[in-house]
Design a protein around this motif. Structure first.
Motif, PDB file in Angstrom:
ATOM      1  N   UNK A 253      42.304 -54.155  37.592  1.00 49.71           N
ATOM      2  CA  UNK A 253      41.758 -53.100  36.750  1.00 49.71           C
ATOM      3  C   UNK A 253      41.967 -51.794  37.500  1.00 49.71           C
ATOM      4  N   UNK A 254      42.646 -50.860  36.855  1.00 52.87           N
ATOM      5  CA  UNK A 254      42.871 -49.519  37.391  1.00 52.87           C
ATOM      6  C   UNK A 254      42.037 -48.567  36.549  1.00 52.87           C
ATOM      7  N   UNK A 255      41.077 -47.884  37.161  1.00 48.84           N
ATOM      8  CA  UNK A 255      40.113 -47.117  36.377  1.00 48.84           C
ATOM      9  C   UNK A 255      39.892 -45.725  36.952  1.00 48.84           C
ATOM     10  N   UNK A 256      39.426 -44.832  36.084  1.00 50.55           N
ATOM     11  CA  UNK A 256      39.015 -43.486  36.477  1.00 50.55           C
ATOM     12  C   UNK A 256      37.763 -43.120  35.697  1.00 50.55           C
ATOM     13  N   UNK A 257      36.829 -42.482  36.386  1.00 49.77           N
ATOM     14  CA  UNK A 257      35.621 -41.981  35.739  1.00 49.77           C
ATOM     15  C   UNK A 257      35.533 -40.480  35.962  1.00 49.77           C
ATOM     16  N   UNK A 258      35.429 -39.720  34.877  1.00 47.74           N
ATOM     17  CA  UNK A 258      35.154 -38.291  34.980  1.00 47.74           C
ATOM     18  C   UNK A 258      33.643 -38.155  35.166  1.00 47.74           C
ATOM     19  N   UNK A 259      33.214 -37.836  36.370  1.00 46.24           N
ATOM     20  CA  UNK A 259      31.776 -37.808  36.670  1.00 46.24           C
ATOM     21  C   UNK A 259      31.066 -36.642  36.001  1.00 46.24           C
ATOM     22  N   UNK A 267      43.128 -49.249  32.758  1.00 43.69           N
ATOM     23  CA  UNK A 267      44.185 -50.175  32.361  1.00 43.69           C
ATOM     24  C   UNK A 267      43.792 -51.532  32.925  1.00 43.69           C
ATOM     25  N   UNK A 268      43.736 -52.540  32.066  1.00 44.68           N
ATOM     26  CA  UNK A 268      43.405 -53.889  32.498  1.00 44.68           C
ATOM     27  C   UNK A 268      44.690 -54.705  32.511  1.00 44.68           C
ATOM     28  N   UNK A 306      46.027 -47.207  28.069  1.00 46.68           N
ATOM     29  CA  UNK A 306      44.782 -46.854  28.743  1.00 46.68           C
ATOM     30  C   UNK A 306      43.667 -46.834  27.704  1.00 46.68           C
ATOM     31  N   UNK A 307      42.556 -47.505  28.010  1.00 43.39           N
ATOM     32  CA  UNK A 307      41.400 -47.573  27.119  1.00 43.39           C
ATOM     33  C   UNK A 307      40.318 -46.645  27.645  1.00 43.39           C
ATOM     34  N   UNK A 308      39.653 -45.913  26.755  1.00 42.35           N
ATOM     35  CA  UNK A 308      38.595 -44.977  27.151  1.00 42.35           C
ATOM     36  C   UNK A 308      37.246 -45.433  26.609  1.00 42.35           C
TER      37      UNK A 308
END
Length: 386
Positions: A253-259, A267-268, A306-308
Protein backbone atom coordinates in the motif's frame (compact mmCIF):
# COMPACT_ATOMS: atom_id res chain seq x y z
CA UNK A 1 19.81 20.35 46.68
CA UNK A 2 19.56 19.26 43.01
CA UNK A 3 21.84 21.06 40.58
CA UNK A 4 20.36 19.97 37.23
CA UNK A 5 22.31 22.38 35.02
CA UNK A 6 25.61 20.89 36.13
CA UNK A 7 24.24 17.45 35.28
CA UNK A 8 23.26 18.78 31.85
CA UNK A 9 26.79 20.10 31.28
CA UNK A 10 28.34 16.75 32.16
CA UNK A 11 25.99 14.87 29.88
CA UNK A 12 26.53 17.34 27.06
CA UNK A 13 30.24 16.57 27.18
CA UNK A 14 29.30 13.30 25.46
CA UNK A 15 28.03 15.13 22.38
CA UNK A 16 31.44 15.40 20.79
CA UNK A 17 33.21 12.45 22.34
CA UNK A 18 32.51 9.11 23.92
CA UNK A 19 30.31 6.17 23.09
CA UNK A 20 26.81 5.18 24.14
CA UNK A 21 28.36 2.74 26.61
CA UNK A 22 30.09 5.69 28.34
CA UNK A 23 26.72 7.17 29.22
CA UNK A 24 25.97 4.95 32.27
CA UNK A 25 29.14 6.04 34.11
CA UNK A 26 28.54 9.73 33.43
CA UNK A 27 24.91 9.40 34.51
CA UNK A 28 25.93 7.63 37.71
CA UNK A 29 28.33 10.45 38.58
CA UNK A 30 25.63 13.02 37.80
CA UNK A 31 22.91 11.29 39.84
CA UNK A 32 23.57 13.28 43.10
CA UNK A 33 23.17 16.49 41.08
CA UNK A 34 19.63 15.31 40.29
CA UNK A 35 18.73 14.54 43.90
CA UNK A 36 19.17 10.81 43.26
CA UNK A 37 21.44 8.19 44.75
CA UNK A 38 21.45 6.26 41.46
CA UNK A 39 20.31 6.72 37.89
CA UNK A 40 20.08 4.00 35.24
CA UNK A 41 19.05 3.93 31.59
CA UNK A 42 16.77 1.01 30.66
CA UNK A 43 16.14 0.42 26.96
CA UNK A 44 13.29 -1.60 25.50
CA UNK A 45 14.28 -4.79 23.69
CA UNK A 46 13.29 -5.53 20.09
CA UNK A 47 10.36 -7.65 21.19
CA UNK A 48 9.10 -4.85 23.46
CA UNK A 49 8.90 -7.31 26.33
CA UNK A 50 11.75 -6.16 28.59
CA UNK A 51 13.55 -3.00 29.68
CA UNK A 52 17.27 -3.68 29.78
CA UNK A 53 20.18 -1.74 31.37
CA UNK A 54 22.24 0.07 28.74
CA UNK A 55 25.50 -1.74 28.07
CA UNK A 56 28.17 -0.26 30.34
CA UNK A 57 25.87 -0.27 33.39
CA UNK A 58 27.26 -2.02 36.47
CA UNK A 59 25.40 -5.40 36.55
CA UNK A 60 25.23 -5.10 40.35
CA UNK A 61 23.25 -1.88 40.02
CA UNK A 62 20.44 -2.81 37.63
CA UNK A 63 18.87 -5.73 35.82
CA UNK A 64 16.29 -6.20 33.09
CA UNK A 65 12.65 -5.79 34.10
CA UNK A 66 9.44 -6.72 32.32
CA UNK A 67 7.41 -4.18 30.39
CA UNK A 68 4.25 -5.72 31.84
CA UNK A 69 3.30 -5.35 35.51
CA UNK A 70 6.28 -3.27 36.69
CA UNK A 71 6.53 0.44 37.55
CA UNK A 72 9.25 0.90 34.93
CA UNK A 73 7.05 -0.83 32.38
CA UNK A 74 4.11 1.39 33.28
CA UNK A 75 6.23 4.47 32.61
CA UNK A 76 7.24 3.01 29.24
CA UNK A 77 3.73 1.94 28.23
CA UNK A 78 2.03 5.19 29.22
CA UNK A 79 4.93 7.56 28.36
CA UNK A 80 4.37 9.16 31.79
CA UNK A 81 6.43 9.41 34.95
CA UNK A 82 5.81 6.81 37.64
CA UNK A 83 6.68 7.26 41.33
CA UNK A 84 7.00 4.07 43.34
CA UNK A 85 8.22 4.13 46.94
CA UNK A 86 11.42 6.10 46.45
CA UNK A 87 11.93 5.19 42.81
CA UNK A 88 11.10 7.50 39.92
CA UNK A 89 10.77 6.19 36.38
CA UNK A 90 10.85 8.78 33.60
CA UNK A 91 10.13 7.75 29.99
CA UNK A 92 12.87 8.22 27.41
CA UNK A 93 11.20 9.69 24.33
CA UNK A 94 13.01 10.55 21.11
CA UNK A 95 10.27 12.54 19.43
CA UNK A 96 7.31 10.17 19.78
CA UNK A 97 9.51 7.05 19.75
CA UNK A 98 9.66 5.20 23.09
CA UNK A 99 13.28 4.20 23.75
CA UNK A 100 12.86 3.08 27.36
CA UNK A 101 12.99 4.75 30.77
CA UNK A 102 15.49 6.30 33.14
CA UNK A 103 15.28 4.78 36.63
CA UNK A 104 16.18 7.07 39.51
CA UNK A 105 16.55 6.16 43.18
CA UNK A 106 15.46 9.44 44.75
CA UNK A 107 16.57 10.81 48.10
CA UNK A 108 13.18 12.52 48.45
CA UNK A 109 10.02 12.89 46.40
CA UNK A 110 10.77 15.44 43.65
CA UNK A 111 8.95 18.75 43.61
CA UNK A 112 6.99 19.74 40.48
CA UNK A 113 9.94 21.95 39.45
CA UNK A 114 12.36 19.05 39.97
CA UNK A 115 10.11 16.80 37.91
CA UNK A 116 10.24 19.30 35.06
CA UNK A 117 14.05 19.32 35.27
CA UNK A 118 14.15 15.51 35.23
CA UNK A 119 11.99 15.46 32.12
CA UNK A 120 14.57 17.72 30.46
CA UNK A 121 17.34 15.36 31.56
CA UNK A 122 15.43 12.39 30.16
CA UNK A 123 14.94 14.22 26.85
CA UNK A 124 18.68 14.93 26.71
CA UNK A 125 19.47 11.29 27.46
CA UNK A 126 17.17 10.18 24.66
CA UNK A 127 18.89 12.54 22.22
CA UNK A 128 22.34 11.30 23.28
CA UNK A 129 21.30 7.66 22.89
CA UNK A 130 19.76 8.30 19.48
CA UNK A 131 22.81 10.18 18.22
CA UNK A 132 25.49 7.94 19.78
CA UNK A 133 23.92 4.62 18.75
CA UNK A 134 25.49 4.75 15.28
CA UNK A 135 29.07 5.02 16.55
CA UNK A 136 29.13 1.67 18.31
CA UNK A 137 27.01 -1.38 19.06
CA UNK A 138 26.16 -0.78 22.74
CA UNK A 139 22.52 0.08 22.04
CA UNK A 140 22.11 -2.93 19.74
CA UNK A 141 23.74 -5.27 22.27
CA UNK A 142 21.37 -3.93 24.91
CA UNK A 143 18.18 -4.34 22.88
CA UNK A 144 18.86 -7.86 21.57
CA UNK A 145 17.64 -10.73 23.67
CA UNK A 146 18.29 -13.31 20.92
CA UNK A 147 20.75 -13.54 18.01
CA UNK A 148 19.46 -11.57 15.01
CA UNK A 149 19.40 -13.31 11.66
CA UNK A 150 21.17 -11.58 8.77
CA UNK A 151 17.95 -10.94 6.82
CA UNK A 152 16.43 -9.20 9.85
CA UNK A 153 19.64 -7.20 10.36
CA UNK A 154 19.33 -5.89 6.80
CA UNK A 155 15.68 -4.91 7.22
CA UNK A 156 15.95 -3.25 10.66
CA UNK A 157 18.89 -1.14 9.49
CA UNK A 158 16.64 0.44 6.86
CA UNK A 159 13.47 1.10 8.82
CA UNK A 160 12.48 4.42 10.37
CA UNK A 161 11.54 4.60 14.08
CA UNK A 162 8.41 2.66 15.01
CA UNK A 163 6.53 5.82 16.06
CA UNK A 164 6.19 9.29 14.61
CA UNK A 165 3.87 12.21 15.37
CA UNK A 166 3.36 15.57 13.71
CA UNK A 167 0.59 18.16 14.12
CA UNK A 168 -1.82 15.75 15.75
CA UNK A 169 -1.24 12.89 13.30
CA UNK A 170 0.43 9.73 14.59
CA UNK A 171 2.05 6.78 12.81
CA UNK A 172 2.94 3.67 14.80
CA UNK A 173 4.25 0.39 13.37
CA UNK A 174 5.39 -3.00 14.54
CA UNK A 175 6.79 -6.16 12.95
CA UNK A 176 7.56 -9.74 13.94
CA UNK A 177 9.38 -12.06 14.16
CA UNK A 178 11.71 -9.23 15.13
CA UNK A 179 14.87 -11.36 15.05
CA UNK A 180 14.03 -13.21 11.83
CA UNK A 181 11.90 -10.87 9.71
CA UNK A 182 12.92 -10.78 6.06
CA UNK A 183 10.09 -9.87 3.73
CA UNK A 184 8.00 -7.18 5.43
CA UNK A 185 8.82 -3.50 5.77
CA UNK A 186 7.24 -0.10 6.26
CA UNK A 187 8.26 3.49 5.63
CA UNK A 188 6.96 6.99 6.20
CA UNK A 189 8.04 10.59 5.76
CA UNK A 190 6.53 14.00 6.56
CA UNK A 191 7.10 16.67 3.95
CA UNK A 192 5.21 19.91 4.47
CA UNK A 193 1.51 19.08 4.85
CA UNK A 194 1.91 15.61 3.31
CA UNK A 195 2.53 12.47 5.33
CA UNK A 196 3.77 9.61 3.14
CA UNK A 197 3.19 6.05 4.35
CA UNK A 198 3.92 2.67 2.76
CA UNK A 199 3.71 -0.97 3.79
CA UNK A 200 5.40 -3.77 1.84
CA UNK A 201 5.12 -7.57 1.89
CA UNK A 202 7.75 -9.32 -0.22
CA UNK A 203 7.26 -12.81 -1.57
CA UNK A 204 9.58 -15.31 0.11
CA UNK A 205 11.72 -15.09 3.22
CA UNK A 206 15.35 -14.86 4.28
CA UNK A 207 18.21 -13.19 2.44
CA UNK A 208 16.52 -13.32 -0.96
CA UNK A 209 13.43 -11.57 0.36
CA UNK A 210 15.46 -8.98 2.26
CA UNK A 211 17.36 -8.11 -0.94
CA UNK A 212 14.10 -7.54 -2.81
CA UNK A 213 12.72 -5.55 0.12
CA UNK A 214 15.85 -3.39 0.12
CA UNK A 215 15.38 -2.56 -3.55
CA UNK A 216 11.68 -1.83 -2.98
CA UNK A 217 12.23 0.46 0.00
CA UNK A 218 14.95 2.48 -1.67
CA UNK A 219 13.12 2.75 -4.98
CA UNK A 220 10.08 4.01 -3.07
CA UNK A 221 12.18 6.62 -1.30
CA UNK A 222 13.87 7.68 -4.52
CA UNK A 223 10.51 8.16 -6.24
CA UNK A 224 9.10 10.06 -3.28
CA UNK A 225 12.12 12.35 -3.10
CA UNK A 226 11.88 12.98 -6.84
CA UNK A 227 8.34 14.23 -6.27
CA UNK A 228 6.59 11.48 -8.22
CA UNK A 229 2.88 10.89 -7.80
CA UNK A 230 1.63 7.69 -6.15
CA UNK A 231 0.84 6.17 -9.55
CA UNK A 232 4.27 7.04 -10.94
CA UNK A 233 5.89 5.77 -7.74
CA UNK A 234 4.10 2.46 -8.32
CA UNK A 235 5.36 2.37 -11.90
CA UNK A 236 8.95 3.08 -10.86
CA UNK A 237 9.05 0.36 -8.21
CA UNK A 238 7.26 -2.09 -10.48
CA UNK A 239 9.77 -1.49 -13.28
CA UNK A 240 12.84 -2.01 -11.09
CA UNK A 241 11.49 -5.17 -9.46
CA UNK A 242 10.55 -6.67 -12.83
CA UNK A 243 14.03 -5.86 -14.17
CA UNK A 244 16.13 -6.98 -11.20
CA UNK A 245 13.95 -9.74 -9.73
CA UNK A 246 11.96 -11.17 -12.66
CA UNK A 247 9.15 -13.43 -11.49
CA UNK A 248 9.16 -12.01 -7.95
CA UNK A 249 6.66 -9.53 -6.58
CA UNK A 250 5.81 -7.35 -3.60
CA UNK A 251 2.33 -6.49 -2.38
CA UNK A 252 2.07 -2.97 -1.00
CA UNK A 253 0.00 0.00 0.00
CA UNK A 254 1.46 3.34 -1.10
CA UNK A 255 -0.37 6.17 0.64
CA UNK A 256 -0.34 9.92 1.27
CA UNK A 257 -2.28 11.94 3.80
CA UNK A 258 -2.75 15.70 3.48
CA UNK A 259 -2.63 16.58 7.18
CA UNK A 260 -4.22 19.97 6.49
CA UNK A 261 -7.32 18.72 4.64
CA UNK A 262 -7.51 15.10 5.83
CA UNK A 263 -7.54 13.72 2.27
CA UNK A 264 -6.04 10.24 2.19
CA UNK A 265 -4.91 8.77 -1.14
CA UNK A 266 -3.45 5.40 -1.86
CA UNK A 267 -2.56 2.76 -4.42
CA UNK A 268 -3.19 -0.80 -3.25
CA UNK A 269 -0.88 -3.20 -5.09
CA UNK A 270 -2.40 -6.62 -4.41
CA UNK A 271 -2.43 -6.02 -0.66
CA UNK A 272 -5.07 -6.60 2.06
CA UNK A 273 -7.19 -3.48 2.35
CA UNK A 274 -6.87 -1.21 5.39
CA UNK A 275 -9.13 -1.15 8.42
CA UNK A 276 -11.04 2.14 8.38
CA UNK A 277 -12.31 3.05 11.85
CA UNK A 278 -14.40 6.00 13.00
CA UNK A 279 -16.18 6.79 16.28
CA UNK A 280 -15.81 3.30 17.69
CA UNK A 281 -16.94 1.37 14.64
CA UNK A 282 -15.55 -0.05 11.42
CA UNK A 283 -16.53 1.71 8.21
CA UNK A 284 -16.77 -0.05 4.83
CA UNK A 285 -13.26 -0.82 3.58
CA UNK A 286 -11.69 1.18 0.82
CA UNK A 287 -11.72 -0.48 -2.61
CA UNK A 288 -9.82 -3.76 -2.67
CA UNK A 289 -6.54 -4.01 -4.63
CA UNK A 290 -6.63 -1.53 -7.50
CA UNK A 291 -3.26 -2.52 -8.95
CA UNK A 292 -1.30 -5.72 -9.42
CA UNK A 293 1.54 -6.48 -7.00
CA UNK A 294 4.74 -4.58 -7.62
CA UNK A 295 6.82 -6.44 -10.19
CA UNK A 296 3.77 -7.80 -12.01
CA UNK A 297 2.29 -4.50 -13.20
CA UNK A 298 3.37 -5.15 -16.77
CA UNK A 299 0.81 -7.97 -16.98
CA UNK A 300 -2.02 -5.42 -16.93
CA UNK A 301 -2.59 -2.96 -19.78
CA UNK A 302 -4.72 -0.58 -17.75
CA UNK A 303 -2.67 1.83 -15.57
CA UNK A 304 -3.01 1.66 -11.78
CA UNK A 305 -5.41 3.99 -10.01
CA UNK A 306 -5.17 6.15 -6.91
CA UNK A 307 -8.16 6.03 -4.53
CA UNK A 308 -9.04 9.00 -2.30
CA UNK A 309 -10.89 9.12 1.02
CA UNK A 310 -11.79 12.11 3.18
CA UNK A 311 -10.74 11.47 6.78
CA UNK A 312 -12.40 13.10 9.77
CA UNK A 313 -10.59 14.08 13.00
CA UNK A 314 -10.29 10.97 15.15
CA UNK A 315 -10.27 8.52 12.23
CA UNK A 316 -7.91 5.56 12.36
CA UNK A 317 -6.48 3.48 9.53
CA UNK A 318 -4.66 0.20 10.15
CA UNK A 319 -2.46 -1.20 7.39
CA UNK A 320 -1.27 -4.79 7.80
CA UNK A 321 0.36 -7.66 5.98
CA UNK A 322 -1.34 -11.01 5.53
CA UNK A 323 0.83 -12.51 8.28
CA UNK A 324 -1.47 -10.73 10.76
CA UNK A 325 -4.83 -12.04 9.60
CA UNK A 326 -3.54 -15.42 8.38
CA UNK A 327 -1.93 -16.43 11.66
CA UNK A 328 -3.54 -19.61 12.99
CA UNK A 329 -4.21 -21.07 16.40
CA UNK A 330 -3.61 -24.70 17.34
CA UNK A 331 -6.85 -25.74 15.63
CA UNK A 332 -5.97 -23.96 12.41
CA UNK A 333 -8.46 -21.12 12.91
CA UNK A 334 -7.34 -17.88 11.28
CA UNK A 335 -6.85 -14.75 13.34
CA UNK A 336 -8.83 -13.01 10.64
CA UNK A 337 -9.85 -9.47 9.77
CA UNK A 338 -12.88 -9.49 12.08
CA UNK A 339 -10.79 -10.42 15.11
CA UNK A 340 -8.23 -7.77 14.12
CA UNK A 341 -10.99 -5.15 13.89
CA UNK A 342 -12.44 -6.06 17.28
CA UNK A 343 -9.00 -6.01 18.86
CA UNK A 344 -8.16 -2.52 17.62
CA UNK A 345 -11.61 -1.11 18.42
CA UNK A 346 -11.36 -2.42 21.99
CA UNK A 347 -8.01 -0.66 22.52
CA UNK A 348 -9.36 2.52 20.94
CA UNK A 349 -12.33 2.53 23.32
CA UNK A 350 -9.96 2.17 26.28
CA UNK A 351 -7.88 5.13 25.11
CA UNK A 352 -4.71 3.13 24.48
CA UNK A 353 -2.03 5.06 22.58
CA UNK A 354 -1.18 4.12 18.99
CA UNK A 355 2.28 2.62 19.72
CA UNK A 356 0.89 0.67 22.66
CA UNK A 357 -1.94 -0.66 20.50
CA UNK A 358 0.57 -1.93 17.99
CA UNK A 359 2.60 -3.55 20.76
CA UNK A 360 -0.55 -5.22 22.12
CA UNK A 361 -1.55 -6.39 18.66
CA UNK A 362 1.70 -8.03 17.67
CA UNK A 363 1.96 -9.83 20.99
CA UNK A 364 -1.63 -11.05 20.57
CA UNK A 365 -0.80 -12.39 17.10
CA UNK A 366 2.38 -14.12 18.32
CA UNK A 367 0.46 -15.63 21.24
CA UNK A 368 -2.31 -16.76 18.87
CA UNK A 369 0.27 -18.83 16.96
CA UNK A 370 1.67 -20.23 20.20
CA UNK A 371 4.78 -18.07 20.15
CA UNK A 372 6.09 -18.93 16.69
CA UNK A 373 4.90 -17.11 13.57
CA UNK A 374 4.69 -18.96 10.26
CA UNK A 375 5.03 -15.71 8.31
CA UNK A 376 6.25 -12.17 8.82
CA UNK A 377 3.56 -10.05 10.47
CA UNK A 378 3.63 -6.26 10.16
CA UNK A 379 1.10 -3.54 10.91
CA UNK A 380 1.08 0.24 10.81
CA UNK A 381 -1.52 2.51 12.39
CA UNK A 382 -2.32 5.99 11.09
CA UNK A 383 -4.36 8.18 13.44
CA UNK A 384 -5.66 11.49 12.12
CA UNK A 385 -6.43 13.41 15.30
CA UNK A 386 -6.82 17.02 14.14
Amino acid sequence: MPVPMEAVRRLLDLRHRGRAEDLPAVLTDAAPLLGASSATVLLVDYGQLSLCPLRGTDPMVARAVAVEDTPAGTAFRTAREVWDDGWLFVPLLHGAERLGVVELRMKAAPSPADQDDLQVIAALLAELIASRRFYGDAVEHTRRRLPMQLAAEIIWNQLPPLTFAVDGTVVAAVLEPCYDVGGDAFDYAANGDVLHLALFDTVGHGIGASGLTTLTLNTYRNARRCGLSLVDTYRSIDKWIAERYPGSFVTAILAELDTRTGIYQRVNAGHPTELFLREGRALPPLPAPNALPLGLGGMRLRPPESVSQQLMPGDTLVLYTDGIIESRDGDGVLFGRERLTDFVLDDLRRGVSAPEMMRHLIHAVVSYENGELRDDATAAMLRFLT
